[in-house]
Structures are given as structure tokens and as C-alpha cells.
Design a protein around this motif. Structure first.
Motif, mmCIF file in Angstrom:
data_model
loop_
_atom_site.group_PDB
_atom_site.id
_atom_site.type_symbol
_atom_site.label_atom_id
_atom_site.label_comp_id
_atom_site.label_asym_id
_atom_site.label_seq_id
_atom_site.Cartn_x
_atom_site.Cartn_y
_atom_site.Cartn_z
ATOM 1 N N LEU A 27 116.294 60.493 76.924
ATOM 2 C CA LEU A 27 117.616 59.972 77.282
ATOM 3 C C LEU A 27 118.728 60.743 76.569
ATOM 4 N N ILE A 28 118.519 61.037 75.305
ATOM 5 C CA ILE A 28 119.552 61.756 74.547
ATOM 6 C C ILE A 28 119.697 63.183 75.077
ATOM 7 N N CYS A 29 118.563 63.852 75.294
ATOM 8 C CA CYS A 29 118.626 65.224 75.812
ATOM 9 C C CYS A 29 119.272 65.271 77.203
ATOM 10 N N PHE A 30 118.928 64.299 78.045
ATOM 11 C CA PHE A 30 119.490 64.279 79.395
ATOM 12 C C PHE A 30 120.982 63.968 79.357
ATOM 13 N N ALA A 31 121.409 63.100 78.452
ATOM 14 C CA ALA A 31 122.842 62.800 78.327
ATOM 15 C C ALA A 31 123.603 64.026 77.838
ATOM 16 N N ILE B 147 110.391 63.743 91.435
ATOM 17 C CA ILE B 147 109.201 64.220 90.718
ATOM 18 C C ILE B 147 108.734 63.194 89.685
ATOM 19 N N GLN B 148 109.694 62.542 89.054
ATOM 20 C CA GLN B 148 109.360 61.614 87.971
ATOM 21 C C GLN B 148 108.607 60.386 88.477
ATOM 22 N N ALA B 149 108.906 59.929 89.684
ATOM 23 C CA ALA B 149 108.267 58.714 90.214
ATOM 24 C C ALA B 149 106.752 58.870 90.352
ATOM 25 N N PRO B 150 106.235 59.905 91.029
ATOM 26 C CA PRO B 150 104.764 60.029 91.107
ATOM 27 C C PRO B 150 104.106 60.315 89.758
ATOM 28 N N VAL B 151 104.838 61.030 88.877
ATOM 29 C CA VAL B 151 104.278 61.280 87.544
ATOM 30 C C VAL B 151 104.083 59.969 86.798
ATOM 31 N N ILE B 152 105.088 59.078 86.904
ATOM 32 C CA ILE B 152 104.975 57.767 86.248
ATOM 33 C C ILE B 152 103.856 56.943 86.870
ATOM 34 N N MET B 153 103.696 57.024 88.197
ATOM 35 C CA MET B 153 102.621 56.289 88.869
ATOM 36 C C MET B 153 101.243 56.800 88.429
ATOM 37 N N MET B 154 101.113 58.130 88.272
ATOM 38 C CA MET B 154 99.840 58.668 87.776
ATOM 39 C C MET B 154 99.537 58.164 86.372
ATOM 40 N N SER B 155 100.550 58.125 85.538
ATOM 41 C CA SER B 155 100.358 57.621 84.179
ATOM 42 C C SER B 155 99.995 56.141 84.183
ATOM 43 N N PHE C 196 107.122 61.107 77.496
ATOM 44 C CA PHE C 196 108.410 61.696 77.092
ATOM 45 C C PHE C 196 109.558 61.146 77.932
ATOM 46 N N GLY C 197 109.304 60.930 79.245
ATOM 47 C CA GLY C 197 110.369 60.427 80.116
ATOM 48 C C GLY C 197 110.792 59.008 79.785
ATOM 49 N N GLY C 198 109.952 58.261 79.106
ATOM 50 C CA GLY C 198 110.321 56.896 78.730
ATOM 51 C C GLY C 198 110.692 56.754 77.271
ATOM 52 N N SER C 199 111.195 57.835 76.669
ATOM 53 C CA SER C 199 111.554 57.805 75.250
ATOM 54 C C SER C 199 113.054 58.027 75.070
ATOM 55 N N TRP C 200 113.534 57.692 73.870
ATOM 56 C CA TRP C 200 114.942 57.917 73.547
ATOM 57 C C TRP C 200 115.258 59.406 73.477
ATOM 58 N N ALA C 201 114.270 60.226 73.116
ATOM 59 C CA ALA C 201 114.518 61.677 73.053
ATOM 60 C C ALA C 201 114.915 62.219 74.422
ATOM 61 N N GLY D 31 95.872 68.092 84.653
ATOM 62 C CA GLY D 31 97.049 67.550 85.328
ATOM 63 C C GLY D 31 97.299 66.093 84.969
ATOM 64 N N GLU D 32 96.228 65.295 84.859
ATOM 65 C CA GLU D 32 96.387 63.882 84.519
ATOM 66 C C GLU D 32 96.864 63.711 83.082
ATOM 67 N N ARG D 33 96.327 64.524 82.179
ATOM 68 C CA ARG D 33 96.800 64.447 80.791
ATOM 69 C C ARG D 33 98.253 64.904 80.677
ATOM 70 N N LEU D 34 98.607 65.941 81.467
ATOM 71 C CA LEU D 34 99.986 66.419 81.455
ATOM 72 C C LEU D 34 100.935 65.364 82.014
ATOM 73 N N ALA D 35 100.515 64.670 83.080
ATOM 74 C CA ALA D 35 101.339 63.602 83.646
ATOM 75 C C ALA D 35 101.544 62.480 82.640
ATOM 76 N N ASP D 36 100.499 62.206 81.867
ATOM 77 C CA ASP D 36 100.626 61.155 80.859
ATOM 78 C C ASP D 36 101.643 61.539 79.791
ATOM 79 N N LYS D 37 101.615 62.807 79.357
ATOM 80 C CA LYS D 37 102.561 63.252 78.326
ATOM 81 C C LYS D 37 103.995 63.276 78.871
#
Length: 233
Positions: free
Chosen positions: A122-126, A163-171, A115-120, A105-111
Motif C-alpha cells: 500500500l505504501i509503495c503503491f501510494a 492480474i491481482q484477482a486470479p493471483v489472490i484466488m490461487m493463494s 505482498f499485495g495484502g501488506s502495508w508495504a 507458479g503456485e508458490r510465486l502466487a502465494d508470495k
């Protein structure tokens, strides 16, 4: 019998010389007598030695000084290498050490955080937002699944943010653990380097002190030889 014409035997070579050509053992420097005692341990201050043998032992002592000095440098290097080999290497790969202890789970949160802090992301979400809005405003006009003001889309975005907030905190917690281990490792390396440098300074100071003593002894022997040469001429 005249004292000047009296003859004595040399302790080293055993030849007989006039007493004026011999040097009493009691008048020779201690470092030279110690060199002579290696071959003649039974000598006494009343014994005599000829000039040639005394010069030979003086040269032998100087050579032994130079040889021991060269050997001492080698011993110094050996001691430093040995002192470093006796300790375990402090440098460690922090990334590999941490990867062995993190859960799935910790390794998955890191990945996910990466990914959530990348341009990929942002582009996919846009692209997703553009498609969602286009479908619900242009393509499906009569009965859109999420009409304006896109309440369902807002719910999805809120869920993603929650969901993204706790994942970022774990990372971030994992990154802080990495930074903490790196700082501890750097401190240990710096401490070892400081101790090794201090050890080298002490060894060099010790070596220089011995060099000065040996140079002074060699100069004293040279002065003895010069004074004897001046007496002859």
C-alpha cells in the motif's frame, strides 16, 4: 483308640500332631490349596496340614496377590506404551507436506498475494501514484506523457487489478487446501486420543474388578484367621 488322641502326619512339614491340631485339606479354601499344590501336587482331601504351615501358605498367598497386583500395573503401562508404539505417529507438519507438492507458479502466487495484502504494498503503491501524478501535472507541464485525467494510469491500475484477482484466488485455493489437511490431521489426532482414552478406561475397569476380587479373598483369609484365633482363646 480315642479319636481325639489320634495322631496324623502333616502334609507339609511331615511332623506328627494330634488330629485335633490339624486341619483337613478338604476344608481349606481352594485358593490356598492351589498355593499348596505348587509344592505338593500329590495332595488329597484326606491329607492334613498343621496350623503353622497353613498360616505360612496363607501369608504366601497374600504376598503373591500384592506382588501380582503391582506387576499388573506395570504390565498395564507397558501395554499402553506398546499399543501406541505399534501405530505411526499421526501428527504431521502440514506446511512442509504441502510445500513439497506446490509448483513454482503456485508458490510465486502465494508470495505475490502475501505482498499485495501488506502495508508495504500500500505504501509503495501510494508513493507510485503520487510520483506519477506529480510528474504529469507539475514537472512535465508542456507535453506530459499522461495528462489529466490520467488515462494511462487508469489502464495500468485496471491491469494490476485484473492480474491481482486470479493471483489472490490461487493463494486462497492453496490456503483452503492447507486448512483441509489441517482439519483432517486434527480429526485423526482426536480420534486416536479418543480410542486411547477408551482403551485406558477399559484397562482400568478390568484392573479395579480384579482388585475387588483380591481384596475379598484377602478379607476371607483374615476372617479365617480371626475365627481360628477366637477358637483358641
Amino acid at each position: 483308640m480315642n479319636v481325639k488322641n489320634e495322631c496324623r502326619e502333616c502334609l507339609v512339614c511331615g511332623k506328627t500332631f494330634p488330629i485335633k491340631s490339624l486341619i483337613p485339606m478338604g476344608m481349606i479354601r481352594k485358593v490356598i490349596t492351589e498355593e499348596i499344590s505348587h509344592n505338593f501336587p500329590e495332595w488329597s482331601p484326606q491329607d492334613y496340614i498343621c496350623q503353622a504351615d497353613l498360616t505360612k501358605y496363607r501369608i504366601q498367598y497374600v504376598h503373591s496377590l500384592l506382588k501380582s497386583e503391582k506387576g499388573e500395573v506395570t504390565d498395564l503401562e507397558y501395554e499402553v506404551i506398546k499399543s501406541m508404539q505399534q501405530h505411526e505417529l499421526i501428527t504431521k507438519n502440514v506446511e512442509n507436506k504441502l510445500d513439497q507438492h506446490w509448483t513454482l507458479g503456485e508458490r510465486l502466487a502465494d508470495k505475490i498475494a502475501t505482498f499485495g495484502g501488506s502495508w508495504a504494498f500500500l505504501i509503495c503503491f501510494a508513493i507510485f501514484l503520487v510520483i506519477w501524478i506529480t510528474v504529469n501535472t507539475v514537472v512535465v507541464v508542456v507535453h506530459p506523457a499522461d495528462p489529466y485525467p490520467f488515462i494511462l494510469l487508469n489502464l495500468i491500475l485496471s491491469c494490476i487489478a485484473a492480474i491481482q484477482a486470479p493471483v489472490i484466488m490461487m493463494s486462497q485455493n492453496r490456503q483452503e487446501a492447507k486448512d483441509r489437511l489441517r482439519s483432517q490431521n486434527d480429526y485423526q489426532i482426536n480420534l486416536k486420543a479418543e480410542l486411547e482414552i477408551q482403551h485406558l478406561h477399559e484397562k482400568l475397569d478390568h484392573l479395579l474388578m480384579h482388585q475387588w476380587d483380591r481384596l475379598a479373598q484377602i478379607q476371607e483369609i483374615q476372617l479365617d484367621l480371626l475365627s481360628e484365633m477366637s477358637k483358641k482363646y
